[in-house]
Design an enzyme around this catalytic site. Structure first.
Site, PDB file in Angstrom:
ATOM      1  N   HIS A 152      10.895  25.958   8.882  1.00  0.00           N
ATOM      2  CA  HIS A 152      12.296  25.600   8.681  1.00  0.00           C
ATOM      3  C   HIS A 152      13.025  26.753   7.994  1.00  0.00           C
ATOM      4  CE1 HIS A 152      12.311  21.377   9.816  1.00  0.00           C
ATOM      5  NE2 HIS A 152      11.192  21.196   9.137  1.00  0.00           N
ATOM      6  N   CYS A 195       9.235  22.083  13.744  1.00  0.00           N
ATOM      7  CA  CYS A 195       8.520  21.037  13.023  1.00  0.00           C
ATOM      8  C   CYS A 195       8.248  19.840  13.931  1.00  0.00           C
ATOM      9  CB  CYS A 195       9.292  20.654  11.755  1.00  0.00           C
ATOM     10  SG  CYS A 195       8.281  19.837  10.508  1.00  0.00           S
TER      11      CYS A 195
END
Length: 481
Positions: free
Chosen positions: A427, A330
């Protein structure tokens, strides 16, 4: 259609774990039970089944209940972006970014959605177990409180006050809390319990009796320290491992100032062959590290500057020259490119920040936030990866022609030409046991035998057993109204 609330005599007294254990204990009694936290402050969020985000602790508590997490379980989530301001998420969606001093003015508008969410959960389940935030002893915040006594009074939910004996001063925590509370607030407290005791609990008998005598509250027990708590997902970055461990494969994760969604690390921390270490500010990345992880961040450009201030950019270059691997997730993925642009000032002041130039990509911050669960296919192994995306910004560049994974047939992430640098927006990717084993083996590790999901479930059962053995759980559940 009853409820019980656990509040703390201070922050980090173990409220989240106590609620998770009570949820599992109630579920094993055949009750339909749900967790609820009116307001949480955390950058470690979970993506819910209804497409929003809540605190990671409430997602774990939902698992303890055998439920999919939904936004009603945590209707107000504050995600700090700077020392002075935070993003405000209401029922799963961002409504504003406000300075801390301005949040107080916003609070009166938030009680209605808090009570609305609580009402839906209460109507759908036999029992709702509520977690407070911080401590009701912070009476300077009481006027517009939605997280502790303000909620308890508005919803008429009885309160159990938990104290943390591991820090010392627990008698003063408990008696002092009652002393500073408004009498009508104090009347909501039906009893107390003591958490995190180490050693022979009988040594605290006199202290326990003193608290009961001074407060008039009923005691529900002293809970010994639950060592296996480390096997459960951590909500607070302060709970992440600081040291290495005994594993032969060494993983170093950079502890950014605005680290976010670090649940990616939990499965790695359970691998017996992996030594996971959080690199704290001022520490160098050890030269014998096999894999460096750049985790998610709530402020990518801010944490890029933070990274450079620690000298980690120099350490990373040396790590790569030695043939080490790097994984950016991310915000960490965005940092690996040539530049991060924020022309509209979405994360702070408008501008751009040079990246680490380890991947041939660039990132532009955009106002649209991607918030979704994802089923992906790892490009190198063909294995399934279940995760989620929770980010702003779009990343593009030649390295995207070598994707990390495919999502609905579309490339996701990027891998360097030598295969040692990887970036991804996914994630939770290490929660998939087969993928985690293959990923680690690809870097020369022999780890990957742990069944992470089964470990978490077994630990929740062990937590419930632990609470049943040392607390008056039937008495606690009987208090709910």
């Amino acid at each position: 259609m009853t409820a019980l609330m656990i509040q703390g005599a201070g922050s980090n007294v173990g409220k989240s774990l106590l609620v998770a254990g009570l949820c599992r204990a109630a579920r094993r009694r055949g009750l339909s039970v749900a967790p609820f936290k009116p307001q949480n402050m955390s950058n470690n969020a979970a993506v819910t089944a209804d497409g929003g985000e809540i605190g990671r602790a409430q997602a774990l508590q939902a698992l303890a209940c055998g439920l999919e997490p939904v936004t009603d379980m945590n209707p107000v989530l504050l995600k700090p972006e700077t020392d002075m301001g935070a993003q405000v998420i209401v029922q799963g969606r961002r409504i504003a970014t406000v300075r801390a001093r301005d949040y107080t003015d916003l609070k009166p508008r938030l009680m209605a959605p808090v009570l609305e969410s609580f009402g839906r959960l209460k109507a759908a389940h036999d029992l709702v177990i509520v977690e407070g935030a911080g401590s009701p002893a912070e009476v300077n915040l009481r006027a517009r409180d939605i997280a502790n006594m303000g909620f308890a009074r508005a919803a008429d939910v009885p309160v159990i006050l938990a104290g943390d004996i591991d820090r010392g001063g627990v008698i003063a925590q408990m008696v002092g809390t009652q002393a500073v509370l408004d009498p009508d607030d104090a009347a909501m407290i039906e009893g107390f319990l003591i958490n995190k005791f180490r050693g022979d609990v009988r040594l605290f008998d006199d202290g326990y009796r003193l608290i009961a005598a001074r407060t008039g509250w009923r005691g529900f027990g002293v809970l010994p320290f639950f060592a296996d708590a480390a096997r459960l997902p951590a909500e607070d970055a302060l709970d992440l491992p600081k040291g290495g461990g005994a594993g032969g494969f060494k993983v170093a994760c950079l502890a950014f100032s605005r680290i976010a969604n670090f649940d990616d690390l939990d499965p790695l921390s359970q691998e017996p062959g992996v030594a996971l270490r959080m690199i704290q500010p001022g520490q160098a990345i050890p030269g014998d590290t096999d894999l460096v992880i750049l985790p998610g961040s709530k402020s990518t450009r801010g944490d890029l500057a933070f990274l450079r201030a620690q000298g980690w950019d120099i350490d990373l270059q040396a790590h790569v020259r030695r043939g080490g691997h790097v994984l950016g997730i991310c915000g960490g993925y965005q940092m690996l490119g040539h530049v991060v642009r924020d022309p509209d000032g979405i994360e702070g002041a408008a501008g751009e920040t040079p990246g680490l130039c380890l991947l041939d990509v660039d990132t532009v911050m955009t106002p649209d936030k991607r918030l979704t669960r994802v089923a992906a296919t790892h490009a190198a192994s063909g294995l399934r990866v279940d995760g989620y995306e929770i980010h702003i910004g779009a990343t593009s560049g030649p390295a995207r022609a070598r994707p990390f994974a495919f999502v609905e047939g579309q490339p996701e992430g990027a891998v360097s030409t030598d295969g040692r640098i990887t970036g991804s927006y996914l994630h939770g990717l290490f929660g998939a046991d087969a993928f985690r084993a293959a990923f680690l083996r690809g870097m020369g590790s022999t780890s990957g035998a742990t069944r992470y999901g089964a470990t978490v479930e077994a630990t929740l059962d062990a937590l419930a057993d632990h609470m049943e053995a040392h607390l008056d759980v039937p008495g606690l559940l009987a208090l709910a109204r």
